[in-house]
Design a protein around this motif. Structure first.
Motif, PDB file in Angstrom:
ATOM      1  N   THR A  54       3.000  -8.133 -21.329  1.00 30.17           N
ATOM      2  CA  THR A  54       3.724  -8.192 -20.056  1.00 30.17           C
ATOM      3  C   THR A  54       3.854  -6.800 -19.445  1.00 30.17           C
ATOM      4  O   THR A  54       3.643  -6.619 -18.236  1.00 30.17           O
ATOM      5  N   LEU A  55       4.193  -5.812 -20.265  1.00 28.18           N
ATOM      6  CA  LEU A  55       4.296  -4.433 -19.767  1.00 28.18           C
ATOM      7  C   LEU A  55       2.958  -3.946 -19.229  1.00 28.18           C
ATOM      8  O   LEU A  55       2.905  -3.268 -18.196  1.00 28.18           O
ATOM      9  N   GLU A  56       1.893  -4.290 -19.918  1.00 28.29           N
ATOM     10  CA  GLU A  56       0.553  -3.904 -19.467  1.00 28.29           C
ATOM     11  C   GLU A  56       0.247  -4.553 -18.111  1.00 28.29           C
ATOM     12  O   GLU A  56      -0.271  -3.894 -17.205  1.00 28.29           O
ATOM     13  N   SER A  57       0.602  -5.819 -17.965  1.00 26.64           N
ATOM     14  CA  SER A  57       0.371  -6.527 -16.699  1.00 26.64           C
ATOM     15  C   SER A  57       1.190  -5.919 -15.563  1.00 26.64           C
ATOM     16  O   SER A  57       0.705  -5.796 -14.427  1.00 26.64           O
ATOM     17  N   ILE A  58       2.420  -5.549 -15.852  1.00 23.21           N
ATOM     18  CA  ILE A  58       3.275  -4.916 -14.836  1.00 23.21           C
ATOM     19  C   ILE A  58       2.665  -3.591 -14.385  1.00 23.21           C
ATOM     20  O   ILE A  58       2.625  -3.285 -13.196  1.00 23.21           O
ATOM     21  N   GLY A  59       2.171  -2.815 -15.336  1.00 21.93           N
ATOM     22  CA  GLY A  59       1.526  -1.538 -14.990  1.00 21.93           C
ATOM     23  C   GLY A  59       0.297  -1.743 -14.124  1.00 21.93           C
ATOM     24  O   GLY A  59       0.077  -1.018 -13.143  1.00 21.93           O
ATOM     25  N   THR A  60      -0.500  -2.750 -14.462  1.00 22.58           N
ATOM     26  CA  THR A  60      -1.691  -3.065 -13.666  1.00 22.58           C
ATOM     27  C   THR A  60      -1.295  -3.484 -12.257  1.00 22.58           C
ATOM     28  O   THR A  60      -1.918  -3.063 -11.269  1.00 22.58           O
ATOM     29  N   LEU A  61      -0.256  -4.304 -12.149  1.00 18.79           N
ATOM     30  CA  LEU A  61       0.226  -4.747 -10.835  1.00 18.79           C
ATOM     31  C   LEU A  61       0.730  -3.564 -10.010  1.00 18.79           C
ATOM     32  O   LEU A  61       0.441  -3.471  -8.809  1.00 18.79           O
ATOM     33  N   GLU A  62       1.466  -2.657 -10.621  1.00 17.09           N
ATOM     34  CA  GLU A  62       1.962  -1.473  -9.910  1.00 17.09           C
ATOM     35  C   GLU A  62       0.806  -0.636  -9.369  1.00 17.09           C
ATOM     36  O   GLU A  62       0.842  -0.177  -8.229  1.00 17.09           O
ATOM     37  N   GLN A  63      -0.230  -0.438 -10.196  1.00 11.93           N
ATOM     38  CA  GLN A  63      -1.390   0.335  -9.751  1.00 11.93           C
ATOM     39  C   GLN A  63      -2.076  -0.357  -8.569  1.00 11.93           C
ATOM     40  O   GLN A  63      -2.474   0.294  -7.601  1.00 11.93           O
ATOM     41  N   PHE A  64      -2.207  -1.678  -8.658  1.00 13.53           N
ATOM     42  CA  PHE A  64      -2.831  -2.435  -7.575  1.00 13.53           C
ATOM     43  C   PHE A  64      -2.027  -2.290  -6.288  1.00 13.53           C
ATOM     44  O   PHE A  64      -2.598  -2.073  -5.213  1.00 13.53           O
ATOM     45  N   LEU A  65      -0.703  -2.434  -6.390  1.00 10.57           N
ATOM     46  CA  LEU A  65       0.141  -2.338  -5.195  1.00 10.57           C
ATOM     47  C   LEU A  65       0.115  -0.937  -4.592  1.00 10.57           C
ATOM     48  O   LEU A  65       0.150  -0.787  -3.368  1.00 10.57           O
ATOM     49  N   LYS A  66       0.047   0.082  -5.428  1.00 11.33           N
ATOM     50  CA  LYS A  66      -0.044   1.452  -4.905  1.00 11.33           C
ATOM     51  C   LYS A  66      -1.365   1.649  -4.167  1.00 11.33           C
ATOM     52  O   LYS A  66      -1.416   2.279  -3.114  1.00 11.33           O
ATOM     53  N   LYS A  67      -2.433   1.088  -4.731  1.00 10.82           N
ATOM     54  CA  LYS A  67      -3.759   1.248  -4.126  1.00 10.82           C
ATOM     55  C   LYS A  67      -3.857   0.472  -2.815  1.00 10.82           C
ATOM     56  O   LYS A  67      -4.467   0.937  -1.854  1.00 10.82           O
ATOM     57  N   HIS A  68      -3.267  -0.720  -2.743  1.00  8.08           N
ATOM     58  CA  HIS A  68      -3.392  -1.586  -1.579  1.00  8.08           C
ATOM     59  C   HIS A  68      -2.083  -1.703  -0.803  1.00  8.08           C
ATOM     60  O   HIS A  68      -1.824  -2.722  -0.161  1.00  8.08           O
ATOM     61  N   ARG A  69      -1.271  -0.669  -0.842  1.00  9.19           N
ATOM     62  CA  ARG A  69       0.052  -0.684  -0.216  1.00  9.19           C
ATOM     63  C   ARG A  69      -0.011  -1.046   1.258  1.00  9.19           C
ATOM     64  O   ARG A  69       0.751  -1.876   1.742  1.00  9.19           O
ATOM     65  N   LYS A  70      -0.949  -0.444   1.958  1.00 11.81           N
ATOM     66  CA  LYS A  70      -1.039  -0.661   3.413  1.00 11.81           C
ATOM     67  C   LYS A  70      -1.332  -2.115   3.759  1.00 11.81           C
ATOM     68  O   LYS A  70      -0.954  -2.592   4.821  1.00 11.81           O
ATOM     69  N   ASP A  71      -1.969  -2.846   2.867  1.00 12.18           N
ATOM     70  CA  ASP A  71      -2.271  -4.256   3.122  1.00 12.18           C
ATOM     71  C   ASP A  71      -1.041  -5.151   2.989  1.00 12.18           C
ATOM     72  O   ASP A  71      -1.035  -6.279   3.483  1.00 12.18           O
ATOM     73  N   TYR A  72      -0.022  -4.667   2.301  1.00 10.81           N
ATOM     74  CA  TYR A  72       1.153  -5.493   2.036  1.00 10.81           C
ATOM     75  C   TYR A  72       2.395  -5.075   2.805  1.00 10.81           C
ATOM     76  O   TYR A  72       3.432  -5.698   2.699  1.00 10.81           O
ATOM     77  N   ILE A  73       2.310  -3.990   3.562  1.00  6.15           N
ATOM     78  CA  ILE A  73       3.454  -3.528   4.346  1.00  6.15           C
ATOM     79  C   ILE A  73       3.141  -3.752   5.816  1.00  6.15           C
ATOM     80  O   ILE A  73       2.132  -3.301   6.332  1.00  6.15           O
ATOM     81  N   MET A  74       4.015  -4.469   6.467  1.00  8.93           N
ATOM     82  CA  MET A  74       3.833  -4.757   7.884  1.00  8.93           C
ATOM     83  C   MET A  74       4.618  -3.711   8.678  1.00  8.93           C
ATOM     84  O   MET A  74       5.838  -3.593   8.520  1.00  8.93           O
ATOM     85  N   VAL A  75       3.914  -2.977   9.457  1.00  7.43           N
ATOM     86  CA  VAL A  75       4.565  -1.970  10.289  1.00  7.43           C
ATOM     87  C   VAL A  75       4.902  -2.621  11.615  1.00  7.43           C
ATOM     88  O   VAL A  75       4.027  -3.099  12.339  1.00  7.43           O
ATOM     89  N   VAL A  76       6.184  -2.672  11.919  1.00 10.99           N
ATOM     90  CA  VAL A  76       6.656  -3.298  13.146  1.00 10.99           C
ATOM     91  C   VAL A  76       7.322  -2.225  13.986  1.00 10.99           C
ATOM     92  O   VAL A  76       8.217  -1.537  13.528  1.00 10.99           O
ATOM     93  N   LYS A  77       6.874  -2.119  15.186  1.00 11.56           N
ATOM     94  CA  LYS A  77       7.496  -1.166  16.112  1.00 11.56           C
ATOM     95  C   LYS A  77       8.464  -1.945  16.993  1.00 11.56           C
ATOM     96  O   LYS A  77       8.070  -2.861  17.711  1.00 11.56           O
ATOM     97  N   ILE A  78       9.726  -1.585  16.891  1.00  9.47           N
ATOM     98  CA  ILE A  78      10.765  -2.246  17.676  1.00  9.47           C
ATOM     99  C   ILE A  78      10.940  -1.449  18.963  1.00  9.47           C
ATOM    100  O   ILE A  78      11.153  -0.239  18.925  1.00  9.47           O
TER     101      ILE A  78
END
Length: 87
Positions: A54-78
């Motif tokens: 489980t710890l290994e999977s969490i680490g892999t997920l963190e690396q993936f999210l860091k690499k693809h951060r821009k794909d998962y964050i929606m920038v909204v200009k108010i």
């Protein structure tokens, strides 16, 4: 201060005498003495194995999210007129 006596040789002699009395041959005695020096790794429980996986999977997920951060964050200009807190 009390003197400290090294009891290693006494221990080795006792183990040797015990092994002889049990009928151990030279190879078994050598393996027995080596087992006191080189400990075998303990078998891990199923829970520990699962926790490490489980710890290994969490680490892999963190690396993936860091690499693809821009794909998962929606920038909204108010627009300025809709903001609750003025600049």
């Amino acid at each position: 201060m009390a003197k400290v006596r090294d009891r290693t040789e006494d221990f080795k002699d006792t183990v040797k005498r015990g092994a002889l009395s049990l009928g151990f041959n030279e190879a078994k005695r050598a393996a027995l003495m080596a087992s006191f020096i080189i400990h075998k790794p303990r078998e891990r429980s199923h829970f520990t194995k699962a926790a490490l996986k489980t710890l290994e999977s969490i680490g892999t997920l963190e690396q993936f999210l860091k690499k693809h951060r821009k794909d998962y964050i929606m920038v909204v200009k108010i627009p300025t007129r809709c903001r609750l807190i003025p600049d």
